[in-house]
Design an enzyme around this catalytic site. Structure first.
Site, PDB file in Angstrom:
ATOM      1  N   ARG A  69      38.661  11.930 -13.520  1.00 40.39           N
ATOM      2  CA  ARG A  69      38.798  13.246 -14.144  1.00 40.39           C
ATOM      3  C   ARG A  69      37.682  13.501 -15.153  1.00 40.39           C
ATOM      4  O   ARG A  69      37.745  14.464 -15.912  1.00 40.39           O
ATOM      5  CB  ARG A  69      40.151  13.375 -14.842  1.00 40.39           C
ATOM      6  CG  ARG A  69      41.327  13.584 -13.888  1.00 40.39           C
ATOM      7  CD  ARG A  69      42.690  13.522 -14.570  1.00 40.39           C
ATOM      8  NE  ARG A  69      42.750  14.305 -15.782  1.00 40.39           N
ATOM      9  CZ  ARG A  69      42.866  13.780 -17.006  1.00 40.39           C
ATOM     10  NH1 ARG A  69      42.902  12.475 -17.208  1.00 40.39           N
ATOM     11  NH2 ARG A  69      42.940  14.567 -18.062  1.00 40.39           N
ATOM     12  N   LYS A  70      36.660  12.671 -15.149  1.00 42.83           N
ATOM     13  CA  LYS A  70      35.518  12.875 -16.046  1.00 42.83           C
ATOM     14  C   LYS A  70      34.593  13.905 -15.410  1.00 42.83           C
ATOM     15  O   LYS A  70      33.524  13.591 -14.882  1.00 42.83           O
ATOM     16  CB  LYS A  70      34.800  11.547 -16.320  1.00 42.83           C
ATOM     17  CG  LYS A  70      35.669  10.565 -17.092  1.00 42.83           C
ATOM     18  CD  LYS A  70      34.965   9.229 -17.284  1.00 42.83           C
ATOM     19  CE  LYS A  70      35.876   8.238 -18.021  1.00 42.83           C
ATOM     20  NZ  LYS A  70      35.254   6.904 -18.174  1.00 42.83           N
ATOM     21  N   THR A  71      35.041  15.145 -15.484  1.00 38.06           N
ATOM     22  CA  THR A  71      34.340  16.253 -14.840  1.00 38.06           C
ATOM     23  C   THR A  71      34.059  17.348 -15.856  1.00 38.06           C
ATOM     24  O   THR A  71      34.578  17.332 -16.967  1.00 38.06           O
ATOM     25  CB  THR A  71      35.202  16.833 -13.698  1.00 38.06           C
ATOM     26  OG1 THR A  71      36.487  17.186 -14.224  1.00 38.06           O
ATOM     27  CG2 THR A  71      35.386  15.818 -12.581  1.00 38.06           C
TER      28      THR A  71
END
Length: 287
Positions: free
Chosen positions: A137-139
């Protein structure tokens, strides 16, 4: 490849609407002041460095959402290799429409192609193993749909899309709650009470936590920031009773050695947050 379900028409239409509103607001005055309303022209998408191309389908959707009469002739599809100097597609239609959508198309494609290229490179390091490469989820906020789509185009596997589609009990959840055992029990009770179909994953930091997670009975156990030797021991402790995932501090150089421990998955935030944009250009072709 088939478009992922999270990249639905509804989601993409809203993404495109807000992105164009941010850029155009009360008018693309550079274009409106200099380009005749009915002028028809062409433009070609030029690849300026070797890459795995991504965002072609999205580009067509952007063009069509803005002006249904814009037409694309596609030469290189999503997921295909492209070389410096290649022409990926030609778009034809109102010059005003091409100019007003140019930057959004390029911004999306450059970012997506960078992610797809890095994902493809990292995934190639896992050839010969049974381990799958996952994103995280490192977006970029409000751009997740494109970044995760790019991972899929590059040959990676999407992890959970957000907080809603999987229960992942990370270190802070465990520390706030008190123990893995209690947190997992509460999570299972919550799933049952609310009649949800959600897998439960637990993050572990050492072999003692791995043993506790196994006894708690979860779908997947994450090994966070463990060295390869410890990870190999952790895989043996789990012994197939749960899926296993390596995470934290993953670099390109360690991918193969981590995979050889027998983990089912390797998750890496780097493929979305540290990939470099690919240089692409949309250039006018006069009719």
């Amino acid at each position: 490849m088939k478009r992922p379900s999270y990249a639905s028409d509804k989601v993409l239409k809203e993404f495109i609407r807000t992105a164009l509103e941010e850029d155009i607001q009360n008018g693309d005055h550079s274009t409106l002041s200099t380009i005749p309303k009915d002028l028809e022209q062409k433009a070609q998408l030029i690849v300026k460095e070797n890459c795995i191309l991504a965002g072609v389908e999205l580009a067509e959707i952007i063009f069509k959402n803005f002006d249904k009469n814009l037409k694309m002739e596609i030469f290189i599809k999503d997921g295909e290799s492209a070389k410096k100097g290649d022409i990926a597609f030609i778009v034809t239609g109102k010059a005003r429409s091409i100019l007003s959508t140019e930057r959004l198309v390029l911004n999306c494609m450059q970012r997506m192609s960078g992610i797809a290229t890095m994902t493809h490179d990292w995934d190639s390091r896992l050839v010969g193993t049974k381990t799958k490469l996952l994103d995280t989820r490192k977006t970029t906020p409000n751009f997740r749909v494109c970044e995760k789509w790019a991972v899929a185009i590059g040959g990676g596997t999407n992890h959970r899309y957000g907080l809603y589609d999987m229960i992942m009990l990370k270190d802070n959840h465990i520390d706030y709650n008190g123990s893995i055992t209690n947190a997992v029990k509460m999570a299972k009770d919550y799933v049952k009470k609310n009649k949800l179909k959600l897998k439960i994953e637990v993050e572990t930091r050492n072999l003692e936590e791995v043993e506790e997670a196994v006894k708690s009975g979860v779908d997947r156990i994450m090994f966070d920031n463990m060295d390869v030797e410890t990870m190999a021991k952790a895989v043996k402790i789990v012994n197939g009773r749960s899926e296993t995932e390596a995470s934290g501090g993953i670099t390109r150089d360690v991918l193969n050695s981590v995979a050889k421990t027998g983990v089912n998955f390797i998750s890496a935030g780097a493929i979305t947050h540290s990939s470099s944009n690919i240089d692409l250009s949309l250039k006018a072709l006069k009719i």
